[in-house]
Design a protein around this motif. Sequence first.
Motif, PDB file in Angstrom:
ATOM      1  N   MET A   1      89.241  91.157 -45.450  1.00 42.22           N
ATOM      2  CA  MET A   1      90.046  90.893 -44.623  1.00 42.22           C
ATOM      3  C   MET A   1      92.015  90.876 -45.327  1.00 42.22           C
ATOM      4  N   GLU A   2      92.776  92.065 -45.452  1.00 37.07           N
ATOM      5  CA  GLU A   2      94.425  92.143 -45.768  1.00 37.07           C
ATOM      6  C   GLU A   2      94.678  90.837 -45.556  1.00 37.07           C
ATOM      7  N   LYS A   3      94.814  90.857 -47.105  1.00 40.42           N
ATOM      8  CA  LYS A   3      95.616  89.310 -47.870  1.00 40.42           C
ATOM      9  C   LYS A   3      97.412  89.804 -47.198  1.00 40.42           C
ATOM     10  N   LYS A   4      98.255  88.670 -46.610  1.00 44.49           N
ATOM     11  CA  LYS A   4      99.508  89.869 -46.219  1.00 44.49           C
ATOM     12  C   LYS A   4     100.713  88.404 -46.934  1.00 44.49           C
ATOM     13  N   GLU A 121      99.460 105.887 -56.034  1.00 47.90           N
ATOM     14  CA  GLU A 121      99.598 104.498 -56.449  1.00 47.90           C
ATOM     15  C   GLU A 121     100.601 105.200 -58.086  1.00 47.90           C
TER      16      GLU A 121
END
Length: 147
Positions: A1-4, A121
Amino acid sequence: MEKKLTFEEAIKAMNMCKERADRLAEKVKTLETENVLLKDAVKKTCAPTAAPDTAKADDGKPRPTLVPTALIRAVTAVREFGTAKYKDADNWKTVSPERYRDATYRHWLKYLDDPNGKDEESKLPHLWHIACNVAFLIALEGDDTEK
């Protein structure tokens, strides 16, 4: 799960990126200054000062000044980014050549899609990454000119 990220975290991350970009820009300026000084030194050194029969005998010796300085600057910028990212200037020597071939292909395909495109990047041109990867491959597999 991607952290906001919070707004403050996002601002901090943006400031860190700007600081890195500013440091790289300063290094480019330094390299440009050094290049001007080097060109002046080469002109002075290579200026004819003696009769042809007593001049320095350079026949058959490599002439690195024939390499476009833009190539050197491009590879330097990619190396600076990589060294900052991986915290080790020599880690590239431990990577298998196949991975550099794959990276070269990825950047080549991106370059073909957009010749002015930049790596997401590093924000450096794909062409510069290609040059750096090819330099690594030459050093790992094909550089026998110094032997």
